[in-house]
Design a protein around this motif. Sequence first.
Motif, PDB file in Angstrom:
ATOM      1  N   UNK A  36      11.961 -36.510 -10.502  1.00 29.90           N
ATOM      2  CA  UNK A  36      12.032 -35.112 -11.116  1.00 29.90           C
ATOM      3  C   UNK A  36      10.619 -34.758 -11.460  1.00 29.90           C
ATOM      4  N   UNK A  37       9.851 -35.004 -12.708  1.00 30.48           N
ATOM      5  CA  UNK A  37       8.814 -34.690 -13.545  1.00 30.48           C
ATOM      6  C   UNK A  37       7.397 -34.716 -12.164  1.00 30.48           C
ATOM      7  N   UNK A  38       7.271 -35.646 -11.247  1.00 27.47           N
ATOM      8  CA  UNK A  38       6.425 -35.246 -10.301  1.00 27.47           C
ATOM      9  C   UNK A  38       6.443 -34.578  -9.642  1.00 27.47           C
ATOM     10  N   UNK A  39       7.526 -34.402  -9.408  1.00 30.97           N
ATOM     11  CA  UNK A  39       8.116 -32.602  -8.947  1.00 30.97           C
ATOM     12  C   UNK A  39       7.674 -31.370  -8.909  1.00 30.97           C
ATOM     13  N   UNK A  40       8.002 -31.019 -10.271  1.00 30.38           N
ATOM     14  CA  UNK A  40       8.020 -30.920 -11.039  1.00 30.38           C
ATOM     15  C   UNK A  40       6.227 -30.199 -10.740  1.00 30.38           C
ATOM     16  N   UNK A  41       5.826 -31.147 -11.345  1.00 30.61           N
ATOM     17  CA  UNK A  41       4.046 -30.975 -10.970  1.00 30.61           C
ATOM     18  C   UNK A  41       3.815 -30.555 -10.358  1.00 30.61           C
ATOM     19  N   UNK A  42       3.750 -30.697  -9.036  1.00 29.88           N
ATOM     20  CA  UNK A  42       4.143 -30.135  -7.406  1.00 29.88           C
ATOM     21  C   UNK A  42       4.379 -28.866  -7.608  1.00 29.88           C
ATOM     22  N   UNK A  43       5.483 -28.657  -8.117  1.00 24.50           N
ATOM     23  CA  UNK A  43       5.792 -27.596  -7.920  1.00 24.50           C
ATOM     24  C   UNK A  43       5.200 -26.334  -8.727  1.00 24.50           C
ATOM     25  N   UNK A  44       4.510 -26.568 -10.129  1.00 26.94           N
ATOM     26  CA  UNK A  44       3.927 -25.761 -10.832  1.00 26.94           C
ATOM     27  C   UNK A  44       2.377 -25.816 -10.408  1.00 26.94           C
ATOM     28  N   UNK A  45       1.943 -26.896  -9.394  1.00 30.90           N
ATOM     29  CA  UNK A  45       0.456 -26.517  -8.819  1.00 30.90           C
ATOM     30  C   UNK A  45       0.825 -25.554  -7.720  1.00 30.90           C
ATOM     31  N   UNK A  46       1.888 -25.463  -6.880  1.00 31.79           N
ATOM     32  CA  UNK A  46       2.100 -25.193  -5.558  1.00 31.79           C
ATOM     33  C   UNK A  46       2.000 -23.422  -6.323  1.00 31.79           C
ATOM     34  N   UNK A  47       2.665 -23.085  -7.197  1.00 33.07           N
ATOM     35  CA  UNK A  47       2.857 -22.257  -7.942  1.00 33.07           C
ATOM     36  C   UNK A  47       1.175 -21.199  -8.203  1.00 33.07           C
ATOM     37  N   UNK A  48       0.256 -22.256  -8.839  1.00 33.71           N
ATOM     38  CA  UNK A  48      -0.958 -21.757  -9.071  1.00 33.71           C
ATOM     39  C   UNK A  48      -1.753 -21.584  -8.029  1.00 33.71           C
ATOM     40  N   UNK A  49      -1.177 -22.432  -6.702  1.00 33.25           N
ATOM     41  CA  UNK A  49      -2.539 -21.614  -5.730  1.00 33.25           C
ATOM     42  C   UNK A  49      -3.237 -24.091  -5.927  1.00 33.25           C
ATOM     43  N   UNK A  50      -2.791 -25.202  -6.557  1.00 32.73           N
ATOM     44  CA  UNK A  50      -3.406 -25.289  -6.303  1.00 32.73           C
ATOM     45  C   UNK A  50      -2.973 -26.807  -5.086  1.00 32.73           C
ATOM     46  N   UNK A  51      -1.956 -26.448  -4.833  1.00 33.82           N
ATOM     47  CA  UNK A  51      -1.507 -27.354  -4.002  1.00 33.82           C
ATOM     48  C   UNK A  51      -0.983 -26.605  -3.388  1.00 33.82           C
ATOM     49  N   UNK A  52      -1.463 -26.637  -1.652  1.00 28.74           N
ATOM     50  CA  UNK A  52      -0.837 -26.520  -0.286  1.00 28.74           C
ATOM     51  C   UNK A  52       0.012 -27.338   0.384  1.00 28.74           C
ATOM     52  N   UNK A  53       0.080 -27.185   1.612  1.00 22.78           N
ATOM     53  CA  UNK A  53       1.196 -27.111   2.514  1.00 22.78           C
ATOM     54  C   UNK A  53       0.412 -28.599   3.124  1.00 22.78           C
ATOM     55  N   UNK A  54      -0.651 -28.709   2.848  1.00 24.17           N
ATOM     56  CA  UNK A  54      -2.069 -29.480   3.530  1.00 24.17           C
ATOM     57  C   UNK A  54      -1.084 -30.411   4.816  1.00 24.17           C
ATOM     58  N   UNK A  55      -1.644 -31.076   5.816  1.00 26.57           N
ATOM     59  CA  UNK A  55      -1.007 -31.944   5.699  1.00 26.57           C
ATOM     60  C   UNK A  55      -1.771 -33.221   6.262  1.00 26.57           C
ATOM     61  N   UNK A  56      -1.242 -34.730   5.223  1.00 28.16           N
ATOM     62  CA  UNK A  56      -1.827 -35.440   4.768  1.00 28.16           C
ATOM     63  C   UNK A  56      -2.970 -36.077   5.613  1.00 28.16           C
TER      64      UNK A  56
END
Length: 215
Positions: free
Chosen positions: A193-213
């Motif tokens: 949950x902690x890391x997922x929260x960091x990721x969803x926050x980053x998505x909201x800020x546009x720092x993390x997209x859904x790009x293919x690894x």
Amino acid sequence: MQMSAYNQEQIEAIGLTRNHLGTRSSSELASLRRRIRNYLQFRKDTARFLQYHFSEVCTHKCYQDRHSACCGREGITTFFADVVINALVSSDEEIDRIVQVLQVPNVGLKCVYLGESGCLWKVKPIVCEMFLCKDASKTVFDKAPNAGRRWQRLRWREKRYTWPDRPVLFDDLETVFIRAGYASNLMYFHNSPGLLKVKSQAMRNGKLGLSKPRK
Ligand code: SF4
Ligand code: SF4
């Protein structure tokens, strides 16, 4: 004696990593090895720093027969990416040895991975590498503040691989395996949950997209 839940999930993660890597072509494996190259350089730099600044104080405070108090804990946290990276740089025999110790109940109060000559991992888990006890840190950094600043820089470098407020290697490696149909309790970047929260926050800020690894 029954195998502990910890040993069980470690064995499962190692097993599925081996399965998947065993089915990859040599060019796909080469691509994965390229992907971890910068991280391995970071680990080398960190190891060199620790050897230079901490080997004396750690030897003095803790080492007995090459066993450090850092490894006197059971159930050390390992990320799935730690397992993948270690598998990519280890021989079959080295991984067999790790699996063997996990199959034996750990009756001591030390880490299951601590062998006669130290840690059995070729590239030990990142949590272990970046741990410094308060006593040792104070002894070293009080005398050499410059070393303290260098350590902070290494900690920042670590985050570039492990803190998912942007695309990071540890998340990426899990995704490669998830897309291939695997799941593991050690995939914290997809189930903590902690890391997922960091990721969803980053998505909201546009720092993390859904790009293919990258594979
Ligand atoms: S970091 Fe601290 S606990 Fe770990 S080996 Fe060094 S002195 Fe011992
Ligand atoms: S995994 Fe290795 S370095 Fe980490 S606590 Fe266990 S023996 Fe020590």
